[in-house]
Design an enzyme around this catalytic site. Sequence first.
Site, short mmCIF file in Angstrom:
data_model
loop_
_atom_site.label_atom_id
_atom_site.label_comp_id
_atom_site.label_asym_id
_atom_site.label_seq_id
_atom_site.Cartn_x
_atom_site.Cartn_y
_atom_site.Cartn_z
N ARG A 32 0.87 -1.18 0.00
CA ARG A 32 0.00 0.00 0.00
C ARG A 32 0.91 1.23 0.00
O ARG A 32 2.06 1.16 0.44
CB ARG A 32 -0.89 0.03 1.24
N LYS A 43 -2.20 -1.95 7.96
CA LYS A 43 -3.34 -1.36 8.67
C LYS A 43 -3.38 -1.84 10.11
O LYS A 43 -3.12 -3.00 10.40
CB LYS A 43 -4.64 -1.73 7.96
N HIS A 61 -1.89 2.26 -5.88
CA HIS A 61 -2.60 1.01 -5.63
C HIS A 61 -2.67 0.14 -6.88
O HIS A 61 -2.83 -1.09 -6.77
CB HIS A 61 -4.01 1.30 -5.11
N ARG A 120 -0.10 -2.46 -6.65
CA ARG A 120 -0.48 -3.52 -5.70
C ARG A 120 -1.45 -4.50 -6.37
O ARG A 120 -1.30 -5.71 -6.23
CB ARG A 120 -1.11 -2.87 -4.47
N HIS A 133 -4.05 -9.18 3.89
CA HIS A 133 -5.50 -9.20 4.03
C HIS A 133 -5.91 -10.16 5.13
O HIS A 133 -5.43 -11.28 5.19
CB HIS A 133 -6.16 -9.66 2.73
N TYR A 142 -9.47 -8.17 -5.00
CA TYR A 142 -8.31 -7.51 -5.60
C TYR A 142 -7.73 -8.29 -6.76
O TYR A 142 -7.02 -7.74 -7.59
CB TYR A 142 -7.22 -7.32 -4.54
#
Length: 299
Positions: A148, A172, A244, A247, A270, A279
């Site tokens: 990211r 995250k 992104h 990615r 994830h 994705y």
Amino acid sequence: MKWKNALKDYCDYLRIERGLSDNSISNYSLDVLKLIGWLEEHQISETPLTITTEITQQFIYDVAKKMSPRSQGRIISGLRGFFNYLVFEEYRKTNPLELIESPKMGRKLPDTLALEEIDSLIGAIDLSSPQGERNRAMLETLYACGLRVSELTNLKISDLFFDEGFIKVTGKGDKQRFVPISDYTIKYINIYRKEVRVHQKIKAEANDTLFLNRRGNGLTRAMIFTIIKQLAELAGIRKTISPHTFRHSFATHLLENGADLRAIQQMLGHESITTTEIYTHMETSFLAETINKFHPRRD
């Protein structure tokens, strides 16, 4: 219970119990603040504990007129999470959004760059400037490791474990993972470190930050967006791309070449395999090939 107090408690829960980032917490708070503002505007005196399904439904109907289906779904999800928290803490018995359905929407997938387009974009970098070597190393890292943009800007020199072939990535909610890195990408990072970064006057707070701006400080997300946009124009790429996109291309190319979806999930960081599937838009032909190759009743 007042709205302000309930929202503060909820934010504390998201930060401490869920380990979410400040950016994610801010997004969740915004959904609740929109509801609070709407109640004040319409002089409705319901509290977080007394608000009904009918009132939340009217709020969603009002805001829906100004929002796309995706935005509507986002605010419904955000409010549902807030009221689920109140139910979990036994402040309420029911969630007023329990029976409210999110709007149907198509799955929006970002553009993917072909390998030739990635090479073309990186080839547009002006390597005669110090920033050129930095930009090449950054884009190679984005694509090679599926990072990211925030993970790229926060990457530290102390996160590089080149002898072991990994980098440590903080994602995250400050969750950390180790991502493999190829010798090809290591080469360009080392060129930047040894030929450019070593000659910079670096701010004390950015001493361990890998990628720096001209003033010796960390790069912003906006700056990386700008760099990629300018390079896309130079390379004649007309797709809407962003950091992104690299990615998404990373995951898609791995999948198309036969990589295991679970392995891609781990590398992307994830929590849910469902997110990885979104994705990585799997081609029908690839799925059919997988069944024909691996299913015990394929014959």
